[in-house]
Design a protein around this motif. Structure first.
Motif, PDB file in Angstrom:
ATOM      1  N   UNK A 140      99.125  -1.412  28.993  1.00 57.79           N
ATOM      2  CA  UNK A 140      99.156  -0.015  28.551  1.00 57.79           C
ATOM      3  C   UNK A 140      99.285   0.080  27.036  1.00 57.79           C
ATOM      4  N   UNK A 141      99.022   1.305  26.559  1.00 54.29           N
ATOM      5  CA  UNK A 141      99.287   1.568  25.145  1.00 54.29           C
ATOM      6  C   UNK A 141     100.301   2.691  25.087  1.00 54.29           C
ATOM      7  N   UNK A 142     101.387   2.452  24.358  1.00 51.81           N
ATOM      8  CA  UNK A 142     102.449   3.451  24.243  1.00 51.81           C
ATOM      9  C   UNK A 142     102.793   3.599  22.772  1.00 51.81           C
ATOM     10  N   UNK A 143     102.620   4.812  22.270  1.00 50.39           N
ATOM     11  CA  UNK A 143     102.858   5.092  20.845  1.00 50.39           C
ATOM     12  C   UNK A 143     102.128   4.086  19.948  1.00 50.39           C
ATOM     13  N   UNK A 144     100.883   3.821  20.303  1.00 49.16           N
ATOM     14  CA  UNK A 144     100.044   2.959  19.462  1.00 49.16           C
ATOM     15  C   UNK A 144     100.298   1.467  19.629  1.00 49.16           C
ATOM     16  N   UNK A 145     101.194   1.070  20.552  1.00 46.90           N
ATOM     17  CA  UNK A 145     101.481  -0.354  20.735  1.00 46.90           C
ATOM     18  C   UNK A 145     101.153  -0.770  22.170  1.00 46.90           C
ATOM     19  N   UNK A 146     100.639  -1.981  22.292  1.00 48.97           N
ATOM     20  CA  UNK A 146     100.291  -2.447  23.640  1.00 48.97           C
ATOM     21  C   UNK A 146     101.463  -3.140  24.320  1.00 48.97           C
ATOM     22  N   UNK A 147     101.623  -2.849  25.611  1.00 51.17           N
ATOM     23  CA  UNK A 147     102.658  -3.515  26.406  1.00 51.17           C
ATOM     24  C   UNK A 147     102.085  -3.927  27.754  1.00 51.17           C
ATOM     25  N   UNK A 148     102.753  -4.853  28.383  1.00 50.51           N
ATOM     26  CA  UNK A 148     102.465  -5.144  29.787  1.00 50.51           C
ATOM     27  C   UNK A 148     103.593  -4.567  30.617  1.00 50.51           C
ATOM     28  N   UNK A 149     103.223  -3.813  31.629  1.00 49.03           N
ATOM     29  CA  UNK A 149     104.217  -3.287  32.558  1.00 49.03           C
ATOM     30  C   UNK A 149     103.962  -3.977  33.899  1.00 49.03           C
ATOM     31  N   UNK A 150     104.928  -4.771  34.324  1.00 52.80           N
ATOM     32  CA  UNK A 150     104.750  -5.534  35.561  1.00 52.80           C
ATOM     33  C   UNK A 150     105.630  -4.973  36.671  1.00 52.80           C
ATOM     34  N   UNK A 151     105.015  -4.725  37.815  1.00 53.48           N
ATOM     35  CA  UNK A 151     105.782  -4.333  38.994  1.00 53.48           C
ATOM     36  C   UNK A 151     105.817  -5.545  39.912  1.00 53.48           C
ATOM     37  N   UNK A 152     106.983  -6.190  39.941  1.00 50.32           N
ATOM     38  CA  UNK A 152     107.076  -7.489  40.614  1.00 50.32           C
ATOM     39  C   UNK A 152     107.867  -7.426  41.909  1.00 50.32           C
ATOM     40  N   UNK A 153     107.354  -8.098  42.907  1.00 49.11           N
ATOM     41  CA  UNK A 153     108.137  -8.320  44.129  1.00 49.11           C
ATOM     42  C   UNK A 153     108.330  -9.820  44.251  1.00 49.11           C
ATOM     43  N   UNK A 154     109.567 -10.272  44.147  1.00 47.34           N
ATOM     44  CA  UNK A 154     109.850 -11.703  44.244  1.00 47.34           C
ATOM     45  C   UNK A 154     109.814 -12.129  45.706  1.00 47.34           C
ATOM     46  N   UNK A 155     108.909 -13.033  46.016  1.00 48.95           N
ATOM     47  CA  UNK A 155     108.740 -13.491  47.404  1.00 48.95           C
ATOM     48  C   UNK A 155     109.567 -14.755  47.640  1.00 48.95           C
ATOM     49  N   UNK A 156     109.533 -15.638  46.655  1.00 50.22           N
ATOM     50  CA  UNK A 156     110.279 -16.887  46.790  1.00 50.22           C
ATOM     51  C   UNK A 156     110.959 -17.226  45.475  1.00 50.22           C
ATOM     52  N   UNK A 157     112.279 -17.222  45.339  1.00 50.49           N
ATOM     53  CA  UNK A 157     113.220 -16.773  46.373  1.00 50.49           C
ATOM     54  C   UNK A 157     113.175 -15.245  46.510  1.00 50.49           C
ATOM     55  N   UNK A 158     113.662 -14.718  47.605  1.00 52.82           N
ATOM     56  CA  UNK A 158     113.618 -13.274  47.860  1.00 52.82           C
ATOM     57  C   UNK A 158     114.681 -12.589  47.016  1.00 52.82           C
ATOM     58  N   UNK A 159     114.257 -12.048  45.895  1.00 50.47           N
ATOM     59  CA  UNK A 159     115.255 -11.488  44.977  1.00 50.47           C
ATOM     60  C   UNK A 159     115.078  -9.987  44.786  1.00 50.47           C
ATOM     61  N   UNK A 160     114.095  -9.384  45.442  1.00 51.83           N
ATOM     62  CA  UNK A 160     113.905  -7.942  45.352  1.00 51.83           C
ATOM     63  C   UNK A 160     112.759  -7.544  44.458  1.00 51.83           C
ATOM     64  N   UNK A 161     112.784  -6.241  44.054  1.00 50.06           N
ATOM     65  CA  UNK A 161     111.686  -5.693  43.267  1.00 50.06           C
ATOM     66  C   UNK A 161     112.156  -5.398  41.850  1.00 50.06           C
ATOM     67  N   UNK A 162     111.258  -5.572  40.907  1.00 51.32           N
ATOM     68  CA  UNK A 162     111.619  -5.366  39.503  1.00 51.32           C
ATOM     69  C   UNK A 162     110.509  -4.633  38.750  1.00 51.32           C
ATOM     70  N   UNK A 163     110.954  -3.925  37.726  1.00 53.18           N
ATOM     71  CA  UNK A 163     110.014  -3.389  36.751  1.00 53.18           C
ATOM     72  C   UNK A 163     110.267  -4.161  35.464  1.00 53.18           C
TER      73      UNK A 163
END
Ligand SMILES: [Zn+2]
Length: 665
Positions: A592-615
């Motif tokens: 994405x681009x936010x205020x003129x700067x590029x970022x990566x936004x990752x929506x992660x689901x940890x499968x191994x080990x099962x640690x939950x969901x993260x942004x």
């Protein structure tokens, strides 16, 4: 009566001619560089008198043996790295050390060491493949040995060439300079299918055809080599190289461990010579070449030591004995490869395999005087049975040792007399070799100290240092965030869906950082794997600065980032991590681009080990000041997405996985 320069008499003469003529007592008459007469002693002495008559005192007199595949300068790398898999040994150790050390002086010294060892083991001709072959040729000629010198050509830069075009130019020079030399035969040596592109193979074949030059090539040495080619092109090595015209050249195919019946027939029909390397194939666990089948189908199969890196000596008596002993269980037949046939492989058949059967390999009038005397009187070769005259072959193959070779002649010149080398100074060679070994030890010690330098050593990518700013929070579900991302203020540049498999290598010394091997599976709209890519990242120690700490933002340093060109297994064996941790996750990645700067936004689901969901929000940067600016922007972006930053997770996935691992364990 004719006069010749030299008569060798009172010997058990094994001519290795087409009838396997054997004379006891026999004699050989020699004039200049060639043999004039071979036969029963009485007959030869009746016909010729000589300036010098040498009494062989009942020793075996046979043709000098032919080592059909080797890399002579590698004597200087003997014992450098052992008990490794071929790729780790070659790409991890041999090639990096060669890139650093191999020079004209290096190959000259290595060649002389090898010549000394080869002469003492009864070899008079060898078929070589290496770099700086012109220097190898010079050193060999100085030592008085006979050799086919094959200049290596491959797709990688090598110690003597920045590109394969360079190597082809070296080949041309080699051919111009050495064609017609009494001892040296120039050759072109494309390394193997896995190191040569179609362009490389075509250039080699064209040059070989133009000059009627021998081509020396590694063929089907390992199962992987053949399987990879089959996966990519649907055919094994011989039909593949046939497409480039390679079978129309004077080809010597080294190894041929994994060749099928059809390939063997193709090689026979094309007159391809085969070099069988039993010790090397055993040591590298490559497999067992179907030698008996090749010979039964009419191929010329010679024996080779391969280089000393994979052998580790050039002992040819050991090699011929192994050739026979391995063939028997492989064929499940103790009559396979009997002694006489093995000596044939070591001499005349080997000579034919390297396309030199017309001038060497047997004792016949007109052939070059390449001769070896072997003493069969020592205790390990006694008593002697005379009932079957051919028992002498079994004595030679099964009981003789290299140390029984007493005299060696090449091209009419003695290179060893009564076990003393006449053209080489052994003591001096050993001294010089140890000076080189010390230097290589120093280089490797330095390299092994750091994961970073070991990475650089195997090449493949330029080093690049960068920082990564990242912050993450735990989330319940993805949809609210995805909705928020589509609101104003955020411009979505790209969206991708991956299944990621990460393996982290940790080392005893934390300062080494952590090496991550990542395999990404790109998933399409339907969730099917579309593409796979693997990458290697050396992650430096976490940079825990007050600033980053206070805002719960992780700042890490990446020191190396490259496509992973080898397998995970290769890296595991090469780096030998103290701990290896696997993490598997499903990742929706937005660029994405936010205020003129590029970022990566990752929506992660940890499968191994099962640690939950993260942004997770990430950005790469090359300067520390910029990292601070980005940290502030990340905080703002969280707000924009409706996330409270007091939920920030301060650990990275690796640390979380380690903790989870400990809790389970
Ligand atoms: Zn080889």
């Amino acid at each position: 009566m004719e006069t010749v320069e030299l008569i060798l008499k009172n010997a058990i003469v094994l001519s290795m001619d087409a009838q396997f003529s054997l004379y006891e007592p026999g004699a050989v008459a020699i004039q200049g560089d060639h043999i004039v007469e071979v036969g029963p002693e009485e007959q030869v002495l009746e016909k010729y008198k000589a300036d010098t008559v040498h009494d062989c005192k009942g020793k075996v007199l046979m043709p000098g043996m032919v080592n059909t595949h080797t890399h002579v300068p590698m004597t200087l790398l003997r014992g450098l790295a052992d008990d490794l898999r071929l790729d780790v040994w070659l790409m991890g150790y041999m090639m990096p050390v060669e890139r650093e050390f191999v020079s004209p002086d290096f190959v000259r010294l290595g060649t002389k060491l090898a010549c000394a060892e080869l002469i003492k083991t009864g070899v008079t001709t060898f078929n070589d493949m290496y770099y700086f072959e012109d220097d190898i040729a010079e050193a060999t000629a100085e030592a008085g040995m006979r050799a086919v010198v094959g200049q290596t050509v491959m797709k990688f830069p090598s110690p003597d060439a920045a590109s394969f075009e360079d190597s082809i130019r070296h080949c041309k020079k080699l051919i111009d300079k050495w064609t017609g030399n009494p001892l040296i035969v120039p050759a072109i040596a494309p390394h193997a299918v896995y190191t040569c592109t179609p362009d490389v193979l075509t250039a080699c074949v064209d040059l070989a055809k133009e000059n009627d030059t021998i081509v020396h090539f590694h063929v089907s040495e390992t199962h992987d080599e053949v399987q990879n080619l089959r996966n990519e092109h649907g055919i094994p090595v011989i039909p593949y190289v046939r497409k480039f015209g390679m079978l129309e050249t004077k080809l010597v195919a080294a190894h041929c461990v994994f060749v099928d019946h059809g390939e063997i027939r193709s090689m026979r029909n094309a007159g391809v010579g085969i070099a069988h390397n039993p010790t090397s194939n055993l040591k590298l666990a490559s497999g067992f070449a179907p030698v008996a089948e090749m010979i039964n189908l009419g191929c010329n199969v010679g024996i080779g030591t391969d280089g000393t890196g994979s052998n580790n000596d050039l002992d040819f008596f050991e090699e011929i004995r192994l050739a026979s002993f391995i063939a028997k269980p492989v064929a499940e037949d103790p009559t396979a490869l009997p002694a006489r046939q093995v000596l044939e492989m070591a001499t005349i058949m080997g000579a034919k395999a390297i396309h030199m059967g017309d001038i060497i390999g047997s004792l016949e009038p007109g052939k070059r005087a390449d001769i070896v005397l072997v003493d069969i009187s020592p205790i390990h070769n006694q008593p002697r049975f005379r009932r079957d005259p051919e028992g002498i072959y079994a004595q030679l193959i099964y009981a003789s040792k290299s140390t029984d070779v007493t005299d060696v002649m090449v091209n009419g010149q003695w290179l060893m007399r009564e076990k003393v080398l006449t053209t080489l100074d052994e003591e001096d060679l050993i001294k010089q070799a140890n000076v080189v070994a010390n230097k290589i030890d120093k280089f490797l010690r330095g390299r092994e100290e750091s994961v970073h330098s070991k990475l650089i050593a195997i090449g493949g990518a330029a080093e690049e240092e960068s920082f990564e700013v990242q912050a993450k929070v735990t989330i319940e579900d993805r949809s609210a965030i995805i909705d928020a991302l589509h609101d104003q203020g955020v411009k979505i540049l790209r969206k991708r869906h991956y299944h990621e498999f990460d393996t982290y290598f940790a080392f005893e010394d934390d300062e080494q950082g952590v090496l991550r091997y990542r395999e990404d599976e790109f998933l399409n709209e339907k969730g099917k794997v579309e593409n796979v890519r693997s990458r290697l990242t050396l992650i430096g120690e976490r940079v825990d600065e007050e600033n980053g700490q206070a805002q719960n933002v992780l700042l890490s340093r990446t020191r190396y980032f490259a496509p992973a060109t080898h397998s995970l297994r290769f890296y595991t064996e090469y780096f030998k991590p103290t701990q290896s941790i696997e993490i598997e996750k499903d990742r929706l990645r937005y660029q994405i681009e936010f205020k003129g700067t590029e970022f990566f936004v990752n929506l992660d689901t940890l499968i191994k080990p099962e640690l939950g969901k993260f942004l997770e929000i990430k950005s790469r940067t090359w300067s520390r000041e910029d990292a601070d600016n980005k940290t502030a922007l990340i905080q703002e972006l969280f707000k924009q997405l409706g996330i409270f930053t007091d939920q920030l997770v301060t650990e990275d996935y690796l640390q979380m996985a380690k903790t989870a691992h400990r809790n389970v364990g």
